[in-house]
Write a protein that holds these residues in place. Structure first.
Motif, short mmCIF file in Angstrom:
data_model
loop_
_atom_site.label_atom_id
_atom_site.label_comp_id
_atom_site.label_asym_id
_atom_site.label_seq_id
_atom_site.Cartn_x
_atom_site.Cartn_y
_atom_site.Cartn_z
N LEU A 164 5.08 -1.81 -0.98
CA LEU A 164 5.95 -0.64 -1.13
C LEU A 164 5.18 0.66 -1.23
O LEU A 164 5.73 1.74 -1.02
N ASP A 165 3.89 0.57 -1.54
CA ASP A 165 3.08 1.79 -1.60
C ASP A 165 3.01 2.48 -0.24
O ASP A 165 2.77 3.69 -0.17
N MET A 166 3.24 1.75 0.84
CA MET A 166 3.25 2.39 2.15
C MET A 166 4.34 3.47 2.23
O MET A 166 4.18 4.47 2.93
N ALA A 167 5.43 3.27 1.50
CA ALA A 167 6.54 4.24 1.50
C ALA A 167 6.41 5.24 0.37
O ALA A 167 7.37 5.94 0.04
N SER A 168 5.23 5.33 -0.22
CA SER A 168 4.99 6.24 -1.34
C SER A 168 4.18 7.45 -0.88
O SER A 168 3.30 7.34 -0.02
N TYR A 169 4.47 8.60 -1.49
CA TYR A 169 3.72 9.83 -1.23
C TYR A 169 2.52 9.98 -2.16
O TYR A 169 1.81 10.98 -2.09
N SER A 170 2.30 9.02 -3.03
CA SER A 170 1.26 9.18 -4.05
C SER A 170 -0.14 9.12 -3.46
O SER A 170 -0.38 8.50 -2.43
N ILE A 171 -1.08 9.77 -4.15
CA ILE A 171 -2.47 9.79 -3.69
C ILE A 171 -3.31 8.71 -4.39
O ILE A 171 -4.49 8.58 -4.13
N VAL A 172 -2.67 7.94 -5.28
CA VAL A 172 -3.29 6.73 -5.83
C VAL A 172 -2.31 5.58 -5.60
O VAL A 172 -1.10 5.79 -5.47
N LYS A 173 -2.84 4.36 -5.53
CA LYS A 173 -1.99 3.19 -5.29
C LYS A 173 -1.81 2.42 -6.59
O LYS A 173 -2.76 2.19 -7.33
N THR A 174 -0.57 2.05 -6.85
CA THR A 174 -0.24 1.27 -8.04
C THR A 174 -0.45 -0.21 -7.76
O THR A 174 0.00 -0.72 -6.73
N ILE A 175 -1.13 -0.87 -8.68
CA ILE A 175 -1.43 -2.29 -8.53
C ILE A 175 -0.91 -3.04 -9.76
O ILE A 175 -1.21 -2.65 -10.89
N GLU A 176 -0.14 -4.07 -9.53
CA GLU A 176 0.36 -4.88 -10.63
C GLU A 176 -0.76 -5.74 -11.19
O GLU A 176 -1.54 -6.33 -10.45
N ASP A 177 -0.82 -5.82 -12.52
CA ASP A 177 -1.83 -6.68 -13.14
C ASP A 177 -1.60 -8.15 -12.79
O ASP A 177 -2.55 -8.91 -12.61
N ARG A 178 -0.34 -8.53 -12.67
CA ARG A 178 0.03 -9.87 -12.21
C ARG A 178 0.97 -9.71 -11.04
O ARG A 178 2.19 -9.56 -11.22
N PRO A 179 0.45 -9.70 -9.81
CA PRO A 179 1.28 -9.43 -8.63
C PRO A 179 2.52 -10.32 -8.56
O PRO A 179 2.45 -11.53 -8.78
N GLY A 180 3.64 -9.67 -8.30
CA GLY A 180 4.89 -10.38 -8.17
C GLY A 180 5.66 -10.57 -9.45
O GLY A 180 6.80 -11.03 -9.42
N ASP A 181 5.06 -10.19 -10.58
CA ASP A 181 5.72 -10.34 -11.87
C ASP A 181 6.30 -8.99 -12.28
O ASP A 181 5.56 -8.06 -12.59
N PRO A 182 7.64 -8.86 -12.30
CA PRO A 182 8.24 -7.56 -12.64
C PRO A 182 7.86 -7.06 -14.03
O PRO A 182 7.92 -5.86 -14.30
N ALA A 183 7.50 -8.00 -14.93
CA ALA A 183 7.13 -7.61 -16.29
C ALA A 183 5.65 -7.26 -16.41
O ALA A 183 5.18 -6.90 -17.49
N SER A 184 4.94 -7.37 -15.31
CA SER A 184 3.50 -7.12 -15.34
C SER A 184 3.19 -5.67 -15.66
O SER A 184 3.92 -4.75 -15.26
N GLY A 185 2.09 -5.45 -16.34
CA GLY A 185 1.57 -4.10 -16.46
C GLY A 185 1.02 -3.64 -15.13
O GLY A 185 0.88 -4.43 -14.18
N VAL A 186 0.74 -2.36 -15.02
CA VAL A 186 0.22 -1.82 -13.76
C VAL A 186 -0.98 -0.92 -14.04
O VAL A 186 -1.14 -0.40 -15.15
N HIS A 187 -1.82 -0.76 -13.03
CA HIS A 187 -2.90 0.22 -13.06
C HIS A 187 -2.98 0.84 -11.68
O HIS A 187 -2.24 0.43 -10.77
N TRP A 188 -3.81 1.82 -11.51
CA TRP A 188 -3.90 2.45 -10.20
C TRP A 188 -5.35 2.54 -9.73
O TRP A 188 -6.29 2.47 -10.53
N ALA A 189 -5.49 2.71 -8.41
CA ALA A 189 -6.79 2.94 -7.78
C ALA A 189 -6.64 4.08 -6.79
O ALA A 189 -5.57 4.25 -6.19
#
Length: 380
Positions: free
Chosen positions: A337-362
């Motif tokens: 979904l980051d492809m449809a984002s205007y952000s200059i950093v990409k959000t990455i789920e700590d546990r991919p596919g888990d909606p309750a996961s924390g996130v960080h960015w790169a």
């Protein structure tokens, strides 16, 4: 989220772009003669303020909601790593807006504070503006560099200017022609004047408004001409031609937003870049045939930034720093979904596919490209 519950800023941009192409937006008030205040210097080159938009929305999940810890880390990166000298803090919620503005000021960033509350009665929008503006004035009196924007593209955000109970309904009515253009213009001018009066009553620094490119505004109400800019041209010289009319008011021109999404061909789509997600599927999917394009995003941002610099505009804010509700999935392009984002950093789920996961960015390539340009300007 941005201002209006249930609608992302990306979708809002697309709606604004669609409306701009389908209907002539209102003509500004009469008597908009260029000011002779001496604040525009012909031939001056280089921006005064270079920065990024930072949104303070509530988020779609607890993991992606605004919080103080993430906000402080983000602003540290904006100042130290992006080499920005300013940040536009926007969204709704006075507590989130003011806490973020205070942190930005502590880090020496020039603060552009923009309350963006929508789909509520006018009085609530103006009260929200007044409370935010009073805090902006306190920061300014304490010595911080602060600008105040009274809002963003009122024709879509503010009920009563065009028919419709929410943004979606108002856009549908605009596209179908179910509105009175004369009455719409009168209502827009009336509300913009109200917002300017409220802003002036509580804030004594420089005042502006984030207007759609097609929206004529009585810029006599403001100190700066503020525009959200999402045009695309193949020839760099065409940006200069496209932007030139905004200089006719004799006031500094502030680009309140500019940017594109993160796939090949996104710059050409401008404000409609978000419209590449099939939300009828669960989970939502990126439409077939799209190729991730961090380089395309970076090239567009640096090209238009070079045009802003060449014209000596007052400021430019890249849209946007982070979109935590649009995670990047490098191994699963259908759900990136980051492809449809205007952000200059990409959000990455700590546990991919888990909606309750924390996130960080790169950082994306766009972040790195802007950091190089902003860094050179800061050193210069």
């Amino acid at each position: 989220m941005r201002g209006t519950p249930g609608i992302s800023r990306a979708r809002f941009l697309g709606m604004a772009a669609a409306v701009g192409g389908a209907v002539a937006l209102p003509v500004g008030a009469a008597g908009q003669a260029p000011a002779s205040d001496g604040r525009v210097t012909p031939g001056r080159r280089g921006l005064t303020y270079r920065g990024v938009v930072y949104e303070v929305g509530a988020g779609e999940t607890p993991a992606t909601a605004w919080n103080v810890r993430d906000m402080r880390a983000d602003l540290r990166a904006i100042s130290r790593d992006l080499h920005a000298n300013s940040v536009k803090v926007t969204g709704d919620g006075v507590e989130r807006l003011t806490a973020t503005a205070a942190e930005a000021a502590e880090r020496g960033l020039n603060v552009w504070l923009e309350p963006a509350l929508g789909d509520v009665p006018e009085r609530e929008i103006l009260d929200h503006l007044a409370e935010t503006g009073r805090y902006a004035e306190r920061l300014r009196r304490q010595g911080a560099g602060v600008h105040l924007s009274v809002g963003c593209e009122f024709v879509l955000y503010v009920p009563g200017i065009v028919p419709g109970a929410n943004v979606q309904e108002r856009v549908e009515n605009l596209l179908k022609g179910d509105f009175d253009p004369v009455l719409m213009a009168r209502r827009l001018h009336r509300f913009t004047a109200k917002a300017a009066r409220v802003g002036r009553s509580v804030f004594h620094g420089r005042l502006t408004y984030s207007a759609a490119q097609d929206e004529d505004v009585d810029w006599g109400l403001f100190d700066l001409v503020g525009i959200d800019y999402y045009s695309y041209f193949r020839r760099p010289s065409d940006y200069l031609r496209d932007l030139a009319p905004f200089r006719r008011f004799g006031k500094p021109v502030a680009v309140m937003e500019f940017g594109c999404c993160t796939f090949e061909g996104a710059p050409e789509r401008g404000g409609m870049g978000w419209d590449v997600v099939d939300y009828s599927k669960e989970p939502p999917e990126i439409k077939a045939g799209l190729v991730r394009g961090e380089r395309a995003q970076a090239a567009y941002l640096t090209d238009v930034l070079a045009a802003f610099e060449a014209m000596g505009l007052y400021s430019a804010m890249a849209y946007t720093f982070v979109t935590r509700d649009a995670p990047h999935h490098p191994q699963d392009p259908r759900h990136d979904l980051d492809m449809a984002s205007y952000s200059i950093v990409k959000t990455i789920e700590d546990r991919p596919g888990d909606p309750a996961s924390g996130v960080h960015w790169a950082p994306k390539e766009a972040f790195q490209a802007l950091a190089r340009q902003y860094g050179r300007a800061r050193r210069g």
